[in-house]
Design a protein around this motif. Structure first.
Motif, PDB file in Angstrom:
ATOM      1  N   ALA A 115       0.832  -1.206   0.000  1.00 34.39           N
ATOM      2  CA  ALA A 115       0.000   0.000   0.000  1.00 34.39           C
ATOM      3  C   ALA A 115       0.867   1.256   0.000  1.00 34.39           C
ATOM      4  CB  ALA A 115      -0.945  -0.003   1.201  1.00 34.39           C
ATOM      5  N   ILE A 116       1.924   1.274   0.799  1.00 33.21           N
ATOM      6  CA  ILE A 116       2.825   2.435   0.820  1.00 33.21           C
ATOM      7  C   ILE A 116       3.413   2.673  -0.561  1.00 33.21           C
ATOM      8  CG2 ILE A 116       5.059   3.272   1.683  1.00 33.21           C
ATOM      9  CD1 ILE A 116       4.317   1.894   4.393  1.00 33.21           C
ATOM     10  N   LEU A 117       3.931   1.618  -1.168  1.00 28.39           N
ATOM     11  CA  LEU A 117       4.554   1.775  -2.487  1.00 28.39           C
ATOM     12  C   LEU A 117       3.531   2.151  -3.552  1.00 28.39           C
ATOM     13  CD1 LEU A 117       7.064  -1.215  -2.334  1.00 28.39           C
ATOM     14  CD2 LEU A 117       7.561   1.242  -2.047  1.00 28.39           C
ATOM     15  N   ASP A 118       2.343   1.580  -3.483  1.00 26.56           N
ATOM     16  CA  ASP A 118       1.288   1.925  -4.461  1.00 26.56           C
ATOM     17  C   ASP A 118       0.858   3.382  -4.314  1.00 26.56           C
ATOM     18  OD1 ASP A 118       1.329  -0.639  -5.504  1.00 26.56           O
ATOM     19  OD2 ASP A 118      -0.549  -1.257  -4.547  1.00 26.56           O
ATOM     20  N   LEU A 119       0.661   3.830  -3.088  1.00 24.32           N
ATOM     21  CA  LEU A 119       0.266   5.225  -2.867  1.00 24.32           C
ATOM     22  C   LEU A 119       1.339   6.175  -3.384  1.00 24.32           C
ATOM     23  CD1 LEU A 119      -1.226   4.791   0.689  1.00 24.32           C
ATOM     24  CD2 LEU A 119      -2.495   5.660  -1.287  1.00 24.32           C
ATOM     25  N   LEU A 120       2.597   5.857  -3.125  1.00 21.92           N
ATOM     26  CA  LEU A 120       3.681   6.716  -3.595  1.00 21.92           C
ATOM     27  C   LEU A 120       3.813   6.694  -5.111  1.00 21.92           C
ATOM     28  CD1 LEU A 120       6.339   6.046  -0.839  1.00 21.92           C
ATOM     29  CD2 LEU A 120       5.106   8.185  -1.263  1.00 21.92           C
ATOM     30  N   ALA A 121       3.486   5.566  -5.724  1.00 21.13           N
ATOM     31  CA  ALA A 121       3.561   5.468  -7.185  1.00 21.13           C
ATOM     32  C   ALA A 121       2.587   6.419  -7.860  1.00 21.13           C
ATOM     33  CB  ALA A 121       3.297   4.030  -7.630  1.00 21.13           C
TER      34      ALA A 121
ATOM     35  N   GLU B  96       6.958  12.928  -7.964  1.00 23.07           N
ATOM     36  CA  GLU B  96       8.249  12.755  -7.312  1.00 23.07           C
ATOM     37  C   GLU B  96       8.425  13.824  -6.238  1.00 23.07           C
ATOM     38  OE1 GLU B  96      13.033  12.603  -8.108  1.00 23.07           O
ATOM     39  OE2 GLU B  96      11.696  12.622  -9.834  1.00 23.07           O
ATOM     40  N   GLY B  97       8.923  13.398  -5.101  1.00 20.59           N
ATOM     41  CA  GLY B  97       9.159  14.320  -4.003  1.00 20.59           C
ATOM     42  C   GLY B  97       7.976  14.502  -3.072  1.00 20.59           C
ATOM     43  N   LYS B  98       6.800  14.017  -3.459  1.00 26.49           N
ATOM     44  CA  LYS B  98       5.612  14.136  -2.616  1.00 26.49           C
ATOM     45  C   LYS B  98       5.579  12.998  -1.607  1.00 26.49           C
ATOM     46  CE  LYS B  98       4.089  17.743  -4.697  1.00 26.49           C
ATOM     47  NZ  LYS B  98       4.150  19.038  -4.065  1.00 26.49           N
ATOM     48  N   THR B  99       4.875  13.221  -0.512  1.00 34.40           N
ATOM     49  CA  THR B  99       4.854  12.260   0.591  1.00 34.40           C
ATOM     50  C   THR B  99       3.449  11.727   0.840  1.00 34.40           C
ATOM     51  OG1 THR B  99       4.462  13.967   2.259  1.00 34.40           O
ATOM     52  CG2 THR B  99       6.769  13.441   1.741  1.00 34.40           C
ATOM     53  N   ILE B 100       3.421  10.664   1.628  1.00 30.61           N
ATOM     54  CA  ILE B 100       2.159  10.131   2.155  1.00 30.61           C
ATOM     55  C   ILE B 100       2.293  10.017   3.664  1.00 30.61           C
ATOM     56  CG2 ILE B 100       1.619   8.814   0.068  1.00 30.61           C
ATOM     57  CD1 ILE B 100       2.333   6.273   1.895  1.00 30.61           C
ATOM     58  N   CYS B 101       1.170   9.921   4.326  1.00 27.27           N
ATOM     59  CA  CYS B 101       1.137   9.604   5.744  1.00 27.27           C
ATOM     60  C   CYS B 101       0.911   8.096   5.866  1.00 27.27           C
ATOM     61  CB  CYS B 101      -0.002  10.367   6.423  1.00 27.27           C
ATOM     62  SG  CYS B 101      -0.132  10.007   8.189  1.00 27.27           S
ATOM     63  N   VAL B 102       1.518   7.486   6.870  1.00 23.89           N
ATOM     64  CA  VAL B 102       1.332   6.046   7.035  1.00 23.89           C
ATOM     65  C   VAL B 102      -0.134   5.701   7.289  1.00 23.89           C
ATOM     66  CG1 VAL B 102       3.692   5.501   7.705  1.00 23.89           C
ATOM     67  CG2 VAL B 102       2.046   6.146   9.460  1.00 23.89           C
ATOM     68  N   SER B 103      -0.919   6.651   7.782  1.00 23.63           N
ATOM     69  CA  SER B 103      -2.347   6.387   7.990  1.00 23.63           C
ATOM     70  C   SER B 103      -3.058   6.109   6.663  1.00 23.63           C
ATOM     71  CB  SER B 103      -3.028   7.538   8.723  1.00 23.63           C
ATOM     72  OG  SER B 103      -3.045   8.705   7.919  1.00 23.63           O
TER      73      SER B 103
ATOM     74  N   GLY C 219       6.465  10.764  16.884  1.00 24.82           N
ATOM     75  CA  GLY C 219       5.385  11.619  16.414  1.00 24.82           C
ATOM     76  C   GLY C 219       5.052  11.343  14.956  1.00 24.82           C
ATOM     77  N   PRO C 220       4.291  12.250  14.348  1.00 24.22           N
ATOM     78  CA  PRO C 220       3.838  12.046  12.968  1.00 24.22           C
ATOM     79  C   PRO C 220       5.008  11.976  11.995  1.00 24.22           C
ATOM     80  CG  PRO C 220       2.613  13.826  14.016  1.00 24.22           C
ATOM     81  CD  PRO C 220       3.738  13.473  14.938  1.00 24.22           C
ATOM     82  N   ILE C 221       4.913  11.025  11.087  1.00 26.13           N
ATOM     83  CA  ILE C 221       5.936  10.882  10.046  1.00 26.13           C
ATOM     84  C   ILE C 221       5.273  10.906   8.680  1.00 26.13           C
ATOM     85  CG2 ILE C 221       7.571   9.600  11.494  1.00 26.13           C
ATOM     86  CD1 ILE C 221       6.630   7.021  10.012  1.00 26.13           C
ATOM     87  N   ARG C 222       6.065  11.241   7.682  1.00 31.77           N
ATOM     88  CA  ARG C 222       5.650  11.179   6.287  1.00 31.77           C
ATOM     89  C   ARG C 222       6.624  10.239   5.585  1.00 31.77           C
ATOM     90  NH1 ARG C 222       0.850  13.350   5.198  1.00 31.77           N
ATOM     91  NH2 ARG C 222       1.496  13.706   3.066  1.00 31.77           N
ATOM     92  N   VAL C 223       6.195   9.668   4.464  1.00 29.38           N
ATOM     93  CA  VAL C 223       7.017   8.733   3.718  1.00 29.38           C
ATOM     94  C   VAL C 223       7.123   9.242   2.282  1.00 29.38           C
ATOM     95  CG1 VAL C 223       7.286   6.325   2.982  1.00 29.38           C
ATOM     96  CG2 VAL C 223       6.155   6.840   5.150  1.00 29.38           C
ATOM     97  N   ARG C 224       8.345   9.196   1.750  1.00 36.56           N
ATOM     98  CA  ARG C 224       8.604   9.657   0.389  1.00 36.56           C
ATOM     99  C   ARG C 224       9.489   8.642  -0.316  1.00 36.56           C
ATOM    100  NH1 ARG C 224      11.868  14.705   0.918  1.00 36.56           N
ATOM    101  NH2 ARG C 224      13.652  13.331   0.775  1.00 36.56           N
ATOM    102  N   ARG C 225       9.240   8.474  -1.629  1.00 33.38           N
ATOM    103  CA  ARG C 225      10.138   7.624  -2.421  1.00 33.38           C
ATOM    104  C   ARG C 225      11.533   8.198  -2.394  1.00 33.38           C
ATOM    105  NH1 ARG C 225       6.605   7.488  -7.821  1.00 33.38           N
ATOM    106  NH2 ARG C 225       6.873   9.664  -7.337  1.00 33.38           N
ATOM    107  N   VAL C 226      12.527   7.321  -2.465  1.00 34.10           N
ATOM    108  CA  VAL C 226      13.898   7.768  -2.600  1.00 34.10           C
ATOM    109  C   VAL C 226      14.046   8.384  -3.979  1.00 34.10           C
ATOM    110  CG1 VAL C 226      16.292   6.983  -2.782  1.00 34.10           C
ATOM    111  CG2 VAL C 226      14.819   6.043  -1.001  1.00 34.10           C
ATOM    112  N   GLY C 227      14.647   9.550  -4.027  1.00 32.09           N
ATOM    113  CA  GLY C 227      14.854  10.247  -5.294  1.00 32.09           C
ATOM    114  C   GLY C 227      16.281  10.731  -5.412  1.00 32.09           C
TER     115      GLY C 227
END
Length: 90
Positions: A11-17, A21-28, A77-85
């Motif tokens: 799900a994390i990888l699909d959401l990031l796809a 580029e450079g945008k993030t998601i929340c783990v929620s 605390g709150p984290i965001r996730v971003r693809r490696v670029g």
């Protein structure tokens, strides 16, 4: 790894796809993607954070706070996730 753990990583990888580029998601967002039909997604927050940490270890993503890359082992605390670029090289 459990089926839920694998589903969270996917799900994390699909959401990031689907993000620029450079945008993030929340783990929620990943937790909600795995359990969209009720409030039980909240139970997946720590497993989603763990999935993000595994993806960091695999070199697929980085974890950010306040727009800065942080160590996933010490992030609180709150984290965001971003693809490696290319901006993460080095």
């Amino acid at each position: 790894m459990s089926d839920v753990d694998a589903a969270l990583e996917t799900a994390i990888l699909d959401l990031l796809a689907h993000r620029d580029e450079g945008k993030t998601i929340c783990v929620s967002e990943a937790a909600r993607a795995v359990r969209p039909d009720d409030e039980s997604w909240r139970e997946l927050m720590e497993p989603a954070r763990a999935a993000a940490r595994r993806l960091v270890a695999a070199g697929e993503v980085v974890i950010t706070q306040g727009g800065e890359v942080v160590d996933p082992g010490t992030a609180r605390g709150p984290i965001r996730v971003r693809r490696v670029g290319s901006h993460d090289a080095g």
